[in-house]
Scaffold this motif. Sequence first.
Motif, PDB file in Angstrom:
ATOM      1  N   GLY A 128     -20.721 -21.238  -2.152  1.00 24.64           N
ATOM      2  CA  GLY A 128     -19.473 -20.407  -1.384  1.00 24.64           C
ATOM      3  C   GLY A 128     -18.095 -20.738  -2.020  1.00 24.64           C
ATOM      4  N   TYR A 129     -18.163 -21.719  -3.188  1.00 25.16           N
ATOM      5  CA  TYR A 129     -17.074 -21.746  -3.593  1.00 25.16           C
ATOM      6  C   TYR A 129     -16.248 -20.879  -4.455  1.00 25.16           C
ATOM      7  CZ  TYR A 129     -17.529 -26.812  -1.741  1.00 25.16           C
ATOM      8  OH  TYR A 129     -17.388 -27.832  -0.980  1.00 25.16           O
ATOM      9  N   GLY A 130     -15.010 -20.754  -4.624  1.00 29.32           N
ATOM     10  CA  GLY A 130     -14.394 -19.807  -5.512  1.00 29.32           C
ATOM     11  C   GLY A 130     -13.304 -20.425  -6.224  1.00 29.32           C
ATOM     12  N   GLY A 357     -12.748 -17.102  -1.317  1.00 28.60           N
ATOM     13  CA  GLY A 357     -12.053 -18.178  -1.579  1.00 28.60           C
ATOM     14  C   GLY A 357     -11.151 -17.921  -2.880  1.00 28.60           C
ATOM     15  N   MET A 358     -11.683 -16.948  -3.714  1.00 29.70           N
ATOM     16  CA  MET A 358     -10.839 -16.663  -4.871  1.00 29.70           C
ATOM     17  C   MET A 358      -9.445 -15.719  -4.676  1.00 29.70           C
ATOM     18  SD  MET A 358     -13.925 -15.265  -7.204  1.00 29.70           S
ATOM     19  CE  MET A 358     -13.136 -15.174  -8.907  1.00 29.70           C
ATOM     20  N   LEU A 359      -9.359 -15.188  -3.621  1.00 26.82           N
ATOM     21  CA  LEU A 359      -8.304 -14.397  -3.169  1.00 26.82           C
ATOM     22  C   LEU A 359      -7.375 -15.227  -2.029  1.00 26.82           C
ATOM     23  CD1 LEU A 359      -8.700 -12.604  -0.431  1.00 26.82           C
ATOM     24  CD2 LEU A 359     -10.010 -11.225  -1.938  1.00 26.82           C
ATOM     25  N   TYR A 360      -8.064 -16.040  -1.524  1.00 24.74           N
ATOM     26  CA  TYR A 360      -7.260 -16.555  -0.167  1.00 24.74           C
ATOM     27  C   TYR A 360      -5.945 -17.009  -0.353  1.00 24.74           C
ATOM     28  CZ  TYR A 360      -6.508 -19.466   3.936  1.00 24.74           C
ATOM     29  OH  TYR A 360      -6.084 -19.810   5.034  1.00 24.74           O
ATOM     30  N   LEU A 361      -5.831 -17.944  -1.570  1.00 22.54           N
ATOM     31  CA  LEU A 361      -4.531 -18.772  -1.949  1.00 22.54           C
ATOM     32  C   LEU A 361      -3.615 -17.754  -2.683  1.00 22.54           C
ATOM     33  CD1 LEU A 361      -5.613 -22.130  -2.638  1.00 22.54           C
ATOM     34  CD2 LEU A 361      -4.777 -21.536  -0.698  1.00 22.54           C
TER      35      LEU A 361
END
Length: 402
Positions: A128-130, A357-361
């Motif tokens: 689940g890590y991006g 996770g990829m778009l969150y930050l």
Amino acid sequence: MTGFEVRPLAEGEQRPAFELLGRALHAPRPTDEDWEQRARAHAVDRKFGAFAEGRMVGTAGSFGTELAVPGGKTVPAAAVDGVAVRADHTRRGVLTALMGEQLRDCVARGDVAACLHASEATIYGRFGYGVATRGKTLRVHKGRARFRDDAPAGGRVRLLEPEEAHEQLPGLYERIAPYRPGMIGRPPRWWHWAHPRIVAQHHVAVHTGPAGDDGFVLYRPEDLRTFEQPGAGSALVVRELHATGVEAVTGLWRYLLNVDLVAEVRAPARPLDEPIGLLFTDPRVCQVERIDDSLWLRLLDVPAALAARSYGEGEPVVLEVADPMLPANSGCYRISPGGVERVEAAPSLRLGIEELGMLYLGDRAPGLLASLGRIEVLRPEALPAADTLFATGSVPFCGTSF
Ligand SMILES: CC(=O)SCCNC(=O)CCNC(=O)[C@H](O)C(C)(C)COP(=O)(O)OP(=O)(O)OC[C@H]1O[C@@H](n2cnc3c(N)ncnc32)[C@H](O)[C@@H]1OP(=O)(O)O
């Protein structure tokens, strides 16, 4: 697979875990003296081991920190480190079991996110890590580097002795970070464990501007001389550079490029938007050698994470998130400029926890991920709206190794 058990490490098991990690990373075996120096940073808290036939065959750990998210808030986060499986037990599900235990433990502790730096980019997506921040490696050729007349100038730079660095950098980092999404707080454990090793191998210089100390750089020389080229000089390799603004960044680059016997300055893992080339009369003296993944992010508490960050102006969008490992996160969320609510409504976009996770930050836009087939688009008009909502106006950056 069966044949091993995963449990929290017990007191006294830190050293075997540390040795297992060192062996997996091909590091030299620690001497008693090495271990003495590191022991105080190796609490059993948050560490897990996998055991088969009475021996430790895998380990994973984390430390508690704060992660800066878009909009200026921070969320409690687990910084995952020390992950390894013994070479004679790999590819039997040991890491999978460790990750499952660790994620559940972090959720129980109230961590909203977990983050890590990956040794290989193929390992952590399945958990689940991006990739949530990236960094560029810059190389500046000193011989041709002339600062433009209008480039920021002023301030002064002083070198610190190692004892001064131990004393001054924690407070300085605290003061100037986290200034952008992706940065993490550095708890005492980090300063006790990572920092001494870094300082032992690097020079430390601090920049002082009109308002006091406003930036620092850690760098080490690398000898470029060979028998054929005895006058090749050295490269300075930047390990860390943190500063409050472009004036301090420029001041530190001016300093690095002014050090004698230096042919080039190389700076890996710099923020993608750092405009170093534009400081020079010939921007080509600054080459971007590569771009790498930096911080990998795994949201653990999706409602809390989505509520913690800010959003741009745009029509509300309903996202359906799938998280098979932590199913409490799975569901629909209405994202609007004013906030986020969990809803029972038809989704416009469907995505996995890795993509969130990829778009969150703010590193990647929903539209980009959709164009690659990584977000399912159920209502096409929602895509530009999601791009606007998730846009952050700044490039995320981590800047802390762990
Ligand atoms: C945050 C950090 O600490 S980064 C440091 C990570 N540690 C290292 O790189 C040290 C060296 N490597 C290792 O110790 C081990 O190979 C680990 C920890 C990366 C993987 O441990 P394993 O127990 O082999 O993983 P596990 O068996 O659970 O694998 C799960 C899945 O991931 C895949 N996988 C695991 N590691 C890798 C890898 N390095 N490359 C590609 N695929 C991998 C497996 O093939 C498996 O896939 P499948 O489910 O489709 O069969």
